[in-house]
Design an enzyme around this catalytic site. Structure first.
Site, PDB file in Angstrom:
ATOM      1  N   GLY A  43       0.752  -1.162   0.127  1.00  0.00           N
ATOM      2  CA  GLY A  43       0.037  -0.173   0.164  1.00  0.00           C
ATOM      3  C   GLY A  43       0.768   1.206   0.025  1.00  0.00           C
ATOM      4  O   GLY A  43       0.195   2.444   0.303  1.00  0.00           O
ATOM      5  N   GLU A  52       4.956  -6.766   0.481  1.00  0.00           N
ATOM      6  CA  GLU A  52       4.497  -7.120  -0.874  1.00  0.00           C
ATOM      7  C   GLU A  52       4.102  -5.830  -1.616  1.00  0.00           C
ATOM      8  O   GLU A  52       3.104  -6.027  -2.261  1.00  0.00           O
ATOM      9  CB  GLU A  52       3.163  -8.218  -0.918  1.00  0.00           C
ATOM     10  CG  GLU A  52       3.135  -8.954   0.179  1.00  0.00           C
ATOM     11  CD  GLU A  52       1.686  -9.423   0.444  1.00  0.00           C
ATOM     12  OE1 GLU A  52       1.789 -10.731   0.741  1.00  0.00           O
ATOM     13  OE2 GLU A  52       0.440  -8.866   0.368  1.00  0.00           O
ATOM     14  N   GLY A  87       3.514  -3.446  -4.754  1.00  0.00           N
ATOM     15  CA  GLY A  87       3.272  -3.593  -6.341  1.00  0.00           C
ATOM     16  C   GLY A  87       3.523  -2.263  -6.956  1.00  0.00           C
ATOM     17  O   GLY A  87       4.676  -1.961  -7.541  1.00  0.00           O
ATOM     18  N   ARG A 116      -6.986   3.905 -15.061  1.00  0.00           N
ATOM     19  CA  ARG A 116      -7.195   4.177 -13.704  1.00  0.00           C
ATOM     20  C   ARG A 116      -7.681   5.452 -13.349  1.00  0.00           C
ATOM     21  O   ARG A 116      -8.450   5.675 -12.584  1.00  0.00           O
ATOM     22  CB  ARG A 116      -5.486   4.400 -13.444  1.00  0.00           C
ATOM     23  CG  ARG A 116      -5.039   2.859 -13.282  1.00  0.00           C
ATOM     24  CD  ARG A 116      -3.651   2.933 -12.659  1.00  0.00           C
ATOM     25  NE  ARG A 116      -3.617   3.117 -11.320  1.00  0.00           N
ATOM     26  CZ  ARG A 116      -3.544   4.160 -10.500  1.00  0.00           C
ATOM     27  NH1 ARG A 116      -2.901   5.257 -11.235  1.00  0.00           N
ATOM     28  NH2 ARG A 116      -3.533   4.255  -9.201  1.00  0.00           N
ATOM     29  N   TYR A 172     -10.482   4.999 -10.673  1.00  0.00           N
ATOM     30  CA  TYR A 172      -9.867   5.552  -9.419  1.00  0.00           C
ATOM     31  C   TYR A 172      -9.770   7.134  -9.331  1.00  0.00           C
ATOM     32  O   TYR A 172      -9.113   7.601  -8.425  1.00  0.00           O
ATOM     33  CB  TYR A 172      -8.614   4.890  -8.976  1.00  0.00           C
ATOM     34  CG  TYR A 172      -8.231   3.568  -9.131  1.00  0.00           C
ATOM     35  CD1 TYR A 172      -9.117   2.634  -8.115  1.00  0.00           C
ATOM     36  CD2 TYR A 172      -7.432   2.925  -9.750  1.00  0.00           C
ATOM     37  CE1 TYR A 172      -9.060   1.454  -8.310  1.00  0.00           C
ATOM     38  CE2 TYR A 172      -7.267   1.602  -9.795  1.00  0.00           C
ATOM     39  CZ  TYR A 172      -8.035   0.963  -9.029  1.00  0.00           C
ATOM     40  OH  TYR A 172      -7.803  -0.784  -9.252  1.00  0.00           O
ATOM     41  N   CYS A 183     -16.978   4.364 -26.498  1.00  0.00           N
ATOM     42  CA  CYS A 183     -18.267   5.139 -26.662  1.00  0.00           C
ATOM     43  C   CYS A 183     -19.137   5.149 -25.317  1.00  0.00           C
ATOM     44  O   CYS A 183     -19.993   4.436 -25.374  1.00  0.00           O
ATOM     45  CB  CYS A 183     -19.077   4.404 -27.815  1.00  0.00           C
ATOM     46  SG  CYS A 183     -18.189   4.928 -29.363  1.00  0.00           S
ATOM     47  N   GLU A 184     -18.465   5.846 -24.521  1.00  0.00           N
ATOM     48  CA  GLU A 184     -19.211   6.294 -23.300  1.00  0.00           C
ATOM     49  C   GLU A 184     -18.036   7.162 -22.618  1.00  0.00           C
ATOM     50  O   GLU A 184     -17.145   7.499 -23.165  1.00  0.00           O
ATOM     51  CB  GLU A 184     -19.354   5.355 -22.206  1.00  0.00           C
ATOM     52  CG  GLU A 184     -18.309   4.250 -21.961  1.00  0.00           C
ATOM     53  CD  GLU A 184     -18.684   2.737 -21.067  1.00  0.00           C
ATOM     54  OE1 GLU A 184     -19.095   3.132 -20.029  1.00  0.00           O
ATOM     55  OE2 GLU A 184     -18.750   1.788 -21.588  1.00  0.00           O
TER      56      GLU A 184
HETATM   57  C1  LIG Z   1      -2.711  -5.716  -4.644  1.00  0.00           C
HETATM   58  C2  LIG Z   1      -1.995  -6.135  -3.508  1.00  0.00           C
HETATM   59  C3  LIG Z   1      -0.595  -5.929  -3.064  1.00  0.00           C
HETATM   60  C4  LIG Z   1       0.008  -4.612  -3.762  1.00  0.00           C
HETATM   61  O1  LIG Z   1      -0.474  -3.241  -3.464  1.00  0.00           O
HETATM   62  P1  LIG Z   1       0.000  -2.212  -3.794  1.00  0.00           P
HETATM   63  O2  LIG Z   1      -0.989  -0.923  -3.265  1.00  0.00           O
HETATM   64  O3  LIG Z   1       0.109  -2.171  -5.554  1.00  0.00           O
HETATM   65  O4  LIG Z   1       1.498  -1.993  -3.302  1.00  0.00           O
HETATM   66  C5  LIG Z   1      -0.032  -6.250  -1.987  1.00  0.00           C
HETATM   67  N1  LIG Z   1      -0.647  -7.509  -1.507  1.00  0.00           N
HETATM   68  C6  LIG Z   1      -1.901  -7.901  -1.672  1.00  0.00           C
HETATM   69  C7  LIG Z   1      -2.545  -9.015  -0.862  1.00  0.00           C
HETATM   70  C8  LIG Z   1      -2.651  -7.357  -2.681  1.00  0.00           C
HETATM   71  O5  LIG Z   1      -3.725  -7.749  -3.244  1.00  0.00           O
END
Ligand SMILES: *Cc1c(COP(=O)(O)O)cnc(C)c1O
Length: 403
Positions: free
Chosen positions: A220, A261, A263, A300, A304, A330-331
């Site tokens: 996050g 973890e 992303g 996105r 979001y 087309c929206e």
């Molecule tokens: C999506 C997700 C992440 C990564 O979240 P980011 O905001 O992209 O860093 C990590 N762990 C789990 C279980 C997720 O579903």
């Protein structure tokens, strides 16, 4: 103006738009920032959350960097294995999947974080010899858009921290081993204090589990979208976290592995989405720049409200003007409203920055359009890592009506 060293305009001409371009050096930089921030923790592991960007060459690159993978579907696990990861480098953290899927992942030898009591009981009953992790919901509201905040009280994710007595009862009744606790409170955590507060709940819960080998604090971590935006202070987080973790190890009486973890933090800033301008349309209230693309390629902003910085690569010294940048779907299909961009002409190439995470991986064939191609800028050269789709791709799994 874009400041990257990657020759984006040249790549747009060579590979044609719509095109995603990723800079491997930026991924490496972000990865190393995390490694350094958490350097005081001996047994520290990063598992890249591959749903952010799951192209095979990108996964291979993460493998080279020394990362593990965090996966959320059987297919992601399979892709990870296909890219060269071994099962013990992959963690599966699904949400409400079928027991068939859990079983299939387990048979591949991949460790899982179970996110509800029913599945925990099912695993304990059928496979008490397989150690599992448990995803805890600490009920802490992280920042970010409502759609990406997943740790609060009404969230579907994880087993409530208030239900820990039930977790222990299942563990004792079945004789299963719970070897990890996991949390992930959602995307875009700005405040290091909020993250540590949620972590505190996990540390306290962990003291009640006898067999822990790892604690997984999810992700996050927020990245900055543009010069005036803020990002998670990862260096401060790592420092404060290491202190608290050392205390935990003392309290727990033995060391455990610490995992995160991320992303978005790892791939967002590495990516650019390049699209061509089909026309500039002046109405009574706005000037629209109409792109040869839409939310089928970068959803996105529509999903979001994400504000990707936009540069006109074809007119980098141009005078700044206000545009509403729209797609051809087309929206309602708006990338940015009343945004200041270097003067735009038909045929110009626009670059969306911070497009590495949840860009291509959320692209679709809506309006029967092809998905974009992808290029990785690696060691000073471009590599095509995914080709543009063709008409064959659109029809390959479809059958004609039979009479
Ligand atoms: C999506 C997700 C992440 C990564 O979240 P980011 O905001 O992209 O860093 C990590 N762990 C789990 C279980 C997720 O579903």
């Amino acid at each position: 103006m874009s400041t990257t060293q990657v020759p984006l305009l040249e790549l747009a001409e060579t590979y044609s738009c719509p095109l995603y371009v990723y800079d491997a050096a930026v991924i490496e930089k972000q990865y190393n920032r995390l490694v350094n921030a958490f350097a005081d923790i001996a047994d520290f592991r990063i598992h890249y959350a591959m749903k952010a960007l799951s192209s095979v060459a990108i996964l291979q690159y993460f493998k080279q960097l020394g990362s593990g993978l965090d996966t959320v579907s059987l297919q992601e696990v399979q892709l990870g294995l296909h890219a060269g990861f071994s099962p013990d480098e992959i963690v599966f953290t699904p949400s409400g999947v079928s027991t068939d899927e859990l079983e299939a992942v387990m048979r591949l030898g991949v460790s899982m974080n179970i996110d509800n009591l029913k599945d925990l009981e099912w695993m304990g009953t059928h496979y008490p010899e397989v150690p599992v992790g448990v995803r805890i919901n600490p009920h802490v509201m992280a920042g970010g858009h409502a759609n990406i905040s997943v740790g609060h009280i009404d969230s579907k994710f994880g087993i409530s921290v208030h239900q820990l007595p039930l977790v222990h009862r299942i563990r004792q009744n079945t004789g299963m081993t719970i070897h990890g606790l996991h949390m992930h409170t959602g995307s875009d955590i700005l405040d290091v204090g909020v993250f540590l507060h949620a972590a505190e709940i996990l540390f306290e819960a962990a003291l009640t589990f006898p067999d822990l080998a790892c604690l997984d604090f999810g992700s996050g971590f927020k990245v900055a979208y543009g010069a005036n935006d803020t990002e998670t202070d990862i260096e401060e987080l790592g420092r404060l976290f290491a202190e608290r973790f050392a205390q935990f190890v003392t309290d727990y009486g033995q060391s455990v592995k610490l995992m995160i973890e991320p992303g978005k933090f790892l791939v967002s800033e590495s990516g650019y989405f390049l699209a061509k301008v089909n026309g500039v349309k002046q109405t009574t209230s706005s000037v629209f720049a109409q792109l040869d693309s839409g939310f089928n390629h970068l959803i996105r902003p529509m999903l979001y409200g994400a504000q990707h910085p936009i540069y006109n690569l074809s007119n980098q010294e141009g005078k700044m003007r206000f545009y509403t940048v729209v797609g051809y779907i087309c929206e309602t299909d708006t990338f940015a409203a009343n945004r200041k961009i270097e003067e735009i002409h038909e045929g110009d190439i626009l670059a969306f920055a911070n497009a590495g995470a949840y860009g291509f991986s959320m692209a679709s064939n809506y309006n029967s359009r092809y998905k974009p191609a992808e290029v990785l800028w690696y060691k000073g050269k471009a590599q095509l890592i995914r080709a543009h789709e063709t008409f064959e791709d659109l029809i390959k799994n479809q059958f004609f009506l039979k009479d």
